[in-house]
Design a protein around this motif. Structure first.
Motif, PDB file in Angstrom:
ATOM      1  N   ILE A 190       0.818  -1.208   0.000  1.00  0.00           N
ATOM      2  CA  ILE A 190       0.000   0.000   0.000  1.00  0.00           C
ATOM      3  C   ILE A 190       0.858   1.268   0.000  1.00  0.00           C
ATOM      4  O   ILE A 190       1.891   1.341   0.657  1.00  0.00           O
ATOM      5  N   LYS A 191       0.401   2.236  -0.760  1.00  0.00           N
ATOM      6  CA  LYS A 191       1.033   3.546  -0.835  1.00  0.00           C
ATOM      7  C   LYS A 191       0.051   4.554  -0.253  1.00  0.00           C
ATOM      8  O   LYS A 191      -1.033   4.758  -0.788  1.00  0.00           O
ATOM      9  N   ILE A 192       0.416   5.179   0.868  1.00  0.00           N
ATOM     10  CA  ILE A 192      -0.482   6.081   1.583  1.00  0.00           C
ATOM     11  C   ILE A 192       0.055   7.509   1.518  1.00  0.00           C
ATOM     12  O   ILE A 192       1.161   7.791   1.990  1.00  0.00           O
ATOM     13  N   GLU A 193      -0.735   8.383   0.948  1.00  0.00           N
ATOM     14  CA  GLU A 193      -0.383   9.799   0.874  1.00  0.00           C
ATOM     15  C   GLU A 193      -0.895  10.569   2.082  1.00  0.00           C
ATOM     16  O   GLU A 193      -0.337  11.601   2.453  1.00  0.00           O
ATOM     17  N   ASN A 194      -1.966  10.041   2.701  1.00  0.00           N
ATOM     18  CA  ASN A 194      -2.617  10.716   3.820  1.00  0.00           C
ATOM     19  C   ASN A 194      -2.684   9.754   5.000  1.00  0.00           C
ATOM     20  O   ASN A 194      -3.396   8.749   4.951  1.00  0.00           O
ATOM     21  N   ALA A 195      -1.956  10.056   6.067  1.00  0.00           N
ATOM     22  CA  ALA A 195      -1.893   9.155   7.217  1.00  0.00           C
ATOM     23  C   ALA A 195      -3.247   8.937   7.871  1.00  0.00           C
ATOM     24  O   ALA A 195      -3.463   7.921   8.544  1.00  0.00           O
ATOM     25  N   ASP A 196      -4.186   9.868   7.669  1.00  0.00           N
ATOM     26  CA  ASP A 196      -5.525   9.697   8.241  1.00  0.00           C
ATOM     27  C   ASP A 196      -6.251   8.492   7.638  1.00  0.00           C
ATOM     28  O   ASP A 196      -7.222   8.001   8.217  1.00  0.00           O
ATOM     29  N   GLN A 197      -5.793   8.038   6.488  1.00  0.00           N
ATOM     30  CA  GLN A 197      -6.428   6.892   5.832  1.00  0.00           C
ATOM     31  C   GLN A 197      -5.870   5.557   6.315  1.00  0.00           C
ATOM     32  O   GLN A 197      -6.420   4.503   5.999  1.00  0.00           O
ATOM     33  N   ALA A 198      -4.796   5.596   7.098  1.00  0.00           N
ATOM     34  CA  ALA A 198      -4.086   4.362   7.454  1.00  0.00           C
ATOM     35  C   ALA A 198      -4.955   3.397   8.261  1.00  0.00           C
ATOM     36  O   ALA A 198      -5.051   2.208   7.935  1.00  0.00           O
ATOM     37  N   VAL A 199      -5.579   3.875   9.324  1.00  0.00           N
ATOM     38  CA  VAL A 199      -6.358   2.993  10.192  1.00  0.00           C
ATOM     39  C   VAL A 199      -7.621   2.471   9.499  1.00  0.00           C
ATOM     40  O   VAL A 199      -7.892   1.260   9.550  1.00  0.00           O
ATOM     41  N   PRO A 200      -8.410   3.329   8.826  1.00  0.00           N
ATOM     42  CA  PRO A 200      -9.565   2.780   8.096  1.00  0.00           C
ATOM     43  C   PRO A 200      -9.154   1.746   7.047  1.00  0.00           C
ATOM     44  O   PRO A 200      -9.855   0.745   6.855  1.00  0.00           O
ATOM     45  N   VAL A 247      -5.988  -2.891  -3.223  1.00  0.00           N
ATOM     46  CA  VAL A 247      -5.810  -1.582  -2.580  1.00  0.00           C
ATOM     47  C   VAL A 247      -5.282  -0.584  -3.605  1.00  0.00           C
ATOM     48  O   VAL A 247      -4.293   0.093  -3.350  1.00  0.00           O
ATOM     49  N   ASN A 248      -5.925  -0.512  -4.750  1.00  0.00           N
ATOM     50  CA  ASN A 248      -5.381   0.398  -5.766  1.00  0.00           C
ATOM     51  C   ASN A 248      -5.583   1.859  -5.347  1.00  0.00           C
ATOM     52  O   ASN A 248      -6.416   2.184  -4.509  1.00  0.00           O
ATOM     53  N   GLU A 249      -4.787   2.720  -5.943  1.00  0.00           N
ATOM     54  CA  GLU A 249      -4.733   4.122  -5.517  1.00  0.00           C
ATOM     55  C   GLU A 249      -6.070   4.840  -5.656  1.00  0.00           C
ATOM     56  O   GLU A 249      -6.411   5.701  -4.846  1.00  0.00           O
ATOM     57  N   THR A 250      -6.847   4.495  -6.675  1.00  0.00           N
ATOM     58  CA  THR A 250      -8.143   5.152  -6.874  1.00  0.00           C
ATOM     59  C   THR A 250      -9.097   4.852  -5.724  1.00  0.00           C
ATOM     60  O   THR A 250      -9.762   5.753  -5.187  1.00  0.00           O
ATOM     61  N   LEU A 251      -9.167   3.588  -5.332  1.00  0.00           N
ATOM     62  CA  LEU A 251     -10.053   3.207  -4.221  1.00  0.00           C
ATOM     63  C   LEU A 251      -9.642   3.906  -2.934  1.00  0.00           C
ATOM     64  O   LEU A 251     -10.495   4.357  -2.159  1.00  0.00           O
ATOM     65  N   LEU A 252      -8.333   3.992  -2.700  1.00  0.00           N
ATOM     66  CA  LEU A 252      -7.861   4.632  -1.475  1.00  0.00           C
ATOM     67  C   LEU A 252      -8.123   6.138  -1.518  1.00  0.00           C
ATOM     68  O   LEU A 252      -8.573   6.725  -0.528  1.00  0.00           O
ATOM     69  N   LYS A 253      -7.868   6.745  -2.661  1.00  0.00           N
ATOM     70  CA  LYS A 253      -8.098   8.186  -2.801  1.00  0.00           C
ATOM     71  C   LYS A 253      -9.562   8.535  -2.556  1.00  0.00           C
ATOM     72  O   LYS A 253      -9.886   9.546  -1.921  1.00  0.00           O
ATOM     73  N   GLU A 254     -10.453   7.666  -3.036  1.00  0.00           N
ATOM     74  CA  GLU A 254     -11.894   7.903  -2.878  1.00  0.00           C
ATOM     75  C   GLU A 254     -12.427   7.357  -1.557  1.00  0.00           C
ATOM     76  O   GLU A 254     -13.622   7.445  -1.278  1.00  0.00           O
ATOM     77  N   ARG A 297     -12.913   4.324  -0.516  1.00  0.00           N
ATOM     78  CA  ARG A 297     -13.934   3.285  -0.705  1.00  0.00           C
ATOM     79  C   ARG A 297     -13.513   2.022   0.058  1.00  0.00           C
ATOM     80  O   ARG A 297     -13.149   0.998  -0.503  1.00  0.00           O
ATOM     81  N   TYR A 298     -13.566   2.129   1.370  1.00  0.00           N
ATOM     82  CA  TYR A 298     -13.056   1.049   2.220  1.00  0.00           C
ATOM     83  C   TYR A 298     -13.902  -0.221   2.126  1.00  0.00           C
ATOM     84  O   TYR A 298     -13.376  -1.333   2.255  1.00  0.00           O
ATOM     85  N   ASP A 299     -15.200  -0.083   1.911  1.00  0.00           N
ATOM     86  CA  ASP A 299     -16.046  -1.264   1.746  1.00  0.00           C
ATOM     87  C   ASP A 299     -15.619  -2.059   0.512  1.00  0.00           C
ATOM     88  O   ASP A 299     -15.609  -3.301   0.537  1.00  0.00           O
ATOM     89  N   GLU A 300     -15.271  -1.371  -0.552  1.00  0.00           N
ATOM     90  CA  GLU A 300     -14.831  -2.045  -1.771  1.00  0.00           C
ATOM     91  C   GLU A 300     -13.464  -2.686  -1.569  1.00  0.00           C
ATOM     92  O   GLU A 300     -13.200  -3.789  -2.067  1.00  0.00           O
ATOM     93  N   ILE A 301     -12.590  -2.027  -0.826  1.00  0.00           N
ATOM     94  CA  ILE A 301     -11.281  -2.612  -0.514  1.00  0.00           C
ATOM     95  C   ILE A 301     -11.469  -3.892   0.300  1.00  0.00           C
ATOM     96  O   ILE A 301     -10.824  -4.919   0.034  1.00  0.00           O
ATOM     97  N   ALA A 302     -12.387  -3.861   1.284  1.00  0.00           N
ATOM     98  CA  ALA A 302     -12.669  -5.058   2.085  1.00  0.00           C
ATOM     99  C   ALA A 302     -13.231  -6.174   1.209  1.00  0.00           C
ATOM    100  O   ALA A 302     -12.867  -7.346   1.366  1.00  0.00           O
ATOM    101  N   ARG A 303     -14.104  -5.812   0.266  1.00  0.00           N
ATOM    102  CA  ARG A 303     -14.702  -6.821  -0.623  1.00  0.00           C
ATOM    103  C   ARG A 303     -13.627  -7.455  -1.507  1.00  0.00           C
ATOM    104  O   ARG A 303     -13.580  -8.694  -1.656  1.00  0.00           O
ATOM    105  N   LEU A 304     -12.760  -6.640  -2.089  1.00  0.00           N
ATOM    106  CA  LEU A 304     -11.700  -7.172  -2.950  1.00  0.00           C
ATOM    107  C   LEU A 304     -10.714  -8.010  -2.139  1.00  0.00           C
ATOM    108  O   LEU A 304     -10.155  -8.994  -2.649  1.00  0.00           O
ATOM    109  N   THR A 305     -10.497  -7.616  -0.890  1.00  0.00           N
ATOM    110  CA  THR A 305      -9.610  -8.394  -0.021  1.00  0.00           C
ATOM    111  C   THR A 305     -10.216  -9.755   0.272  1.00  0.00           C
ATOM    112  O   THR A 305      -9.533 -10.789   0.214  1.00  0.00           O
ATOM    113  N   ARG A 306     -11.518  -9.784   0.613  1.00  0.00           N
ATOM    114  CA  ARG A 306     -12.204 -11.073   0.836  1.00  0.00           C
ATOM    115  C   ARG A 306     -12.127 -11.938  -0.410  1.00  0.00           C
ATOM    116  O   ARG A 306     -11.884 -13.150  -0.332  1.00  0.00           O
ATOM    117  N   GLU A 307     -12.333 -11.319  -1.555  1.00  0.00           N
ATOM    118  CA  GLU A 307     -12.279 -12.047  -2.819  1.00  0.00           C
ATOM    119  C   GLU A 307     -10.889 -12.645  -3.043  1.00  0.00           C
ATOM    120  O   GLU A 307     -10.757 -13.796  -3.489  1.00  0.00           O
TER     121      GLU A 307
END
Length: 322
Positions: free
Chosen positions: A17-27, A183-190, A192-202
């Motif tokens: 994962i590449k994080i530009e905003n640390a506020d996104q790290a925990v979610p 965890v692509n950059e678009t999902l993280l920028k937007e 969209r944590y529910d979608e990240i969780a879904r892709l992770t489950r998949e």
């Protein structure tokens, strides 16, 4: 093998994962955990990397978090101080690797040829990153390159996705796979944590591929087991196959000869890798009876029962190839 590397192997997929905003790290970390991957390699390509690692380590202690794209010993110190438990680098810098080894910090440096691997072995490493995996020849290259080096493990990263994941993981010298498709950059920028969780489950379900292997039925003795299995065999047009403890009707039903687990019987669930399946299910609160654990001749987990019955049935995991 180092304890951290063992945990990485059991998890199977390391989200990069590449994080530009640390506020996104925990979610983001919560989404990965919810999806079944309590692990992340946070790349040191942004100013927010160290703070992101610090927040994940503090708020989500169940996560195994490491630092990627580490190029200097100063970055090693910064990452470890923030809470990183392993280091990943794109190439093999002997100074950085030696610095980590001397301090007991697990590091997997990038290696793309036999000369790199030999340096890694000389430096005392048990595992290396194969990067960029697909561009550097993919699994065929790993198989060819690993042949002379029996004990080294590889963590391919770069071009790994849901379509080729299991092809890599099926090779026994693969420690785990690194990837960013969930965890692509678009999902993280937007956000969209529910979608990240879904892709992770998949991704996890693709890796494990749970299926019902057979249903077990308890019989009072060998004669009763043969009678019951014959009835199932005739009904389902399956061969009746006796063995010392049970009688199978094809590969659909196993009738236990007076020694079956479970109030009503058992259910066998097959998967691609029992060890990784156990790690995933334990992260979801499922407990296992380690007294029931069986290994194959190569020392790989092949069978283990859950600690508790489900609906009156004992449940066990089984390797799909066993």
């Amino acid at each position: 093998m180092n304890e951290v590397l063992q945990k990485i192997s059991r998890i199977g997929i390391v989200p990069v994962i590449k994080i530009e905003n640390a506020d996104q790290a925990v979610p983001l970390g919560k989404a990965l955990c919810e999806g079944g991957l309590p692990c992340a390699e946070v790349t040191f390509r942004t100013k927010a990397a160290a703070e992101a690692i610090r927040r994940i380590s503090k708020e989500l202690p169940q996560m195994l978090v490491g630092a990627g794209t580490v190029l200097t010993t100063a970055q090693v110190d910064e990452a470890v101080e923030a809470g990183a438990r392993f280091i990943v680098s794109p190439g093999l810098n002997p100074k950085v690797v030696r610095y980590c080894v001397e301090r007991g910090i697990p590091i997997t440096p990038g290696c793309a040829n036999p000369s790199d691997v030999e340096q890694a072995i000389d430096l005392g490493l048990e595992a290396v990153k194969f990067f960029p995996a697909e561009a550097a020849g993919g699994l065929a290259m790993i198989k060819a390159m690993s042949a002379p080096y029996g004990n080294i493990k590889f963590m391919p990263t770069g071009g790994i996705n849901a379509k080729n994941l299991n092809e890599y993981l099926a090779f026994p010298k693969i420690l785990a796979c690194g990837g960013s498709w969930m965890v692509n950059e678009t999902l993280l920028k937007e956000e969209r944590y529910d979608e990240i969780a879904r892709l992770t489950r998949e991704a996890v379900h693709t890796m494990l591929d749970f299926k019902i292997k057979h249903v077990g039925v308890n019989a009072k003795d060998t004669e009763d087991a043969m009678k019951t299995a014959s009835l199932f065999g005739g009904m389902l047009q399956q061969p009746v196959l006796p063995n010392p403890r049970s009688v199978f009707a094809g590969d659909l039903v196993e009738v236990m000869s007076g020694c079956g687990r479970g109030t009503h019987g058992h259910i066998a669930i097959s998967c691609n890798d029992v060890s990784r399946a156990v790690a995933y299910l334990e992260s979801k609160g499922i407990e296992f009876n380690y007294d029931s654990l069986e290994y194959d001749q190569k020392g790989k987990m092949k069978l283990i029962y859950c600690k508790e019955e489900i609906g009156g049935f004992a449940v066990h995991l089984a390797d799909k190839d066993d």
